[in-house]
Design an enzyme around this catalytic site. Structure first.
Site, PDB file in Angstrom:
ATOM      1  N   CYS A 254       0.853  -1.189  -0.050  1.00 43.00           N
ATOM      2  CA  CYS A 254      -0.001  -0.122  -0.011  1.00 43.00           C
ATOM      3  C   CYS A 254       0.972   1.212   0.112  1.00 43.00           C
ATOM      4  CB  CYS A 254      -0.974   0.049   1.193  1.00 43.00           C
ATOM      5  SG  CYS A 254      -2.412   0.868   0.837  1.00 43.00           S
ATOM      6  N   HIS A 338      -4.052  -5.343   0.113  1.00 46.78           N
ATOM      7  CA  HIS A 338      -3.451  -5.877   1.415  1.00 46.78           C
ATOM      8  C   HIS A 338      -3.521  -7.290   1.350  1.00 46.78           C
ATOM      9  CE1 HIS A 338      -3.246  -2.242   3.989  1.00 46.78           C
ATOM     10  NE2 HIS A 338      -3.730  -1.687   2.927  1.00 46.78           N
ATOM     11  N   GLU A 340      -2.536  -9.460   3.461  1.00 49.79           N
ATOM     12  CA  GLU A 340      -2.768  -9.859   4.897  1.00 49.79           C
ATOM     13  C   GLU A 340      -4.147  -9.989   5.328  1.00 49.79           C
ATOM     14  OE1 GLU A 340      -3.385  -5.645   5.356  1.00 49.79           O
ATOM     15  OE2 GLU A 340      -1.830  -7.054   4.163  1.00 49.79           O
TER      16      GLU A 340
END
Length: 379
Positions: A254, A338, A340
């Site tokens: 990001c 993202h 994760e």
């Protein structure tokens, strides 16, 4: 707040809507954005990347499973405010520790319910994101619009220094690889993902000199997610440039992805609306497979000027924007989305394995996924 307490939301273009207050009494301002996730509201509220933004949820029912500590990505909410269509005040969940309303009130987070979020989202999609004010204490339309117009623009705004850690700390002390994390607002699940793969993880404040980070002798350096305009972070760009020059493997997510691009001379621009949600399709150009991703960004890397610097290896299928880069001049890669999750799908979790392999001196392998029955298109 009582369920019937009034609240108003005003946009800088003069739009004003009335609803009922949720969470804490008071007033807040920020850039009004929208998130298309159907769940994971507490992870969204506590994501430091949302600092300075008022979050409007497109899913109409919010708060229906309450709030609990395990669902947080930081020790407090970082959104500036919350806008919802219908707020659940009678949640049901065996893991619930308190209602979302009680959590927001305890944390001082101001929100508004009873808003026609569908209409407001269409308005933002047409006009672009803009500043707003939510208030339970000032219900004068003209006053609120003036306050929204006076709020600082996200364009050119540096916010990472407000959410970074105050001092370096060890998130994980066990593992065979040493990973240094530049914290611009890092989410807990990013740190957990690296620790799970056998990394000793040390988190450094955003302003830490590169010499201090490299003195720890890391096997890899990670540039984290975070809020604000990366172009307003010259020291972070220089830090990325210095780490890149060291030859140490580098990974960015990001904001970290944008900082790495800027360090290599690429351009970053502010998007009209941005991407925020847990259901965005991304094409992996290496494998030809589509990954459903979690996204949260209002800036993106411009594709022009990549020759000899990097190649695009992930692309957003909604608007064709750059979602991932493999760099040519150093061992490193970055993604705009993202992997994760938290909230969201885990389709892209393999990227953490690839970076661990890079730290070990191995060329990252494409993820092991089944051959698709149909070839994805970028239509």
């Amino acid at each position: 707040m009582t369920p019937s307490a009034p609240a108003k939301l005003a946009l800088e273009d003069g739009t004003v809507v009335t609803g009922t207050a949720v969470g804490a009494a008071g007033e807040t301002s920020g850039e009004l954005c929208f998130n298309t996730s159907m769940s994971g509201y507490q992870e969204i509220l506590t994501d430091p990347s949302y600092s300075g933004q008022v979050m409007m949820m497109t899913y109409p029912h919010i708060g229906n499973y309450g709030a609990f500590e395990q669902a947080t990505e930081a020790d407090r909410p970082h959104v500036a405010g919350l806008v919802v269509r219908q707020f659940s005040r009678d949640p049901s969940n065996s893991r619930m520790e308190e209602t979302l309303d009680a959590y927001m009130a305890r944390m001082g987070l101001v929100g508004i319910s009873g808003v026609d979020t569908r209409r407001l989202v269409r308005h933002i999609r047409t006009k672009g994101v803009m500043n707003c004010v939510i208030s339970t204490v000032d219900l004068d339309d003209a006053s609120l619009v003036a306050k929204a117009q006076a709020a600082p623009s996200m364009d050119g705004l540096e916010l990472a220094s407000q959410v970074t850690t105050g001092e370096a700390y060890d998130f994980s002390t066990e593992g065979t690889r040493a990973l240094a994390v530049y914290d611009y607002g890092v989410k807990r699940n990013i740190l957990r993902s690296f620790a799970h793969l056998g990394c000793r993880v040390r988190v450094f404040p955003a302003s830490t000199p590169v010499a201090e980070v490299m003195a720890w002798e890391p096997d890899g350096v990670f540039f984290s997610n975070g809020p604000g305009d990366p172009r307003a972070m010259p020291d972070a760009i220089e830090a990325a440039r210095a780490v890149i020059a060291s030859g140490t493997p580098v990974f960015g997510i990001c904001l970290g992805h944008q900082l790495m691009a800027l360090a290599e001379g690429l351009e970053v621009y502010k998007m009209k609306v941005g991407h925020r949600g847990a259901n965005h399709p991304v094409l992996n150009l290496t494998t030809g497979h589509v990954e459903i991703s979690t996204q949260n960004h209002g800036f993106a890397v411009r594709e022009e000027g990549l020759d000899g610097i990097a190649e695009v290896d992930h692309r957003n299928l909604n608007d064709q924007t750059v979602e991932g880069l493999r760099f040519s001049r150093f061992p490193g890669f970055s993604v705009q989305y993202h992997p994760e999750a938290c909230p969201g799908p885990h389709d892209s979790r393999y990227l953490f394995d690839q970076f661990v392999a890079l730290m070990d001196g191995d060329a990252p392998e494409p993820p092991a996924v089944p051959t698709p029955t149909a070839t994805p298109t970028d239509a």
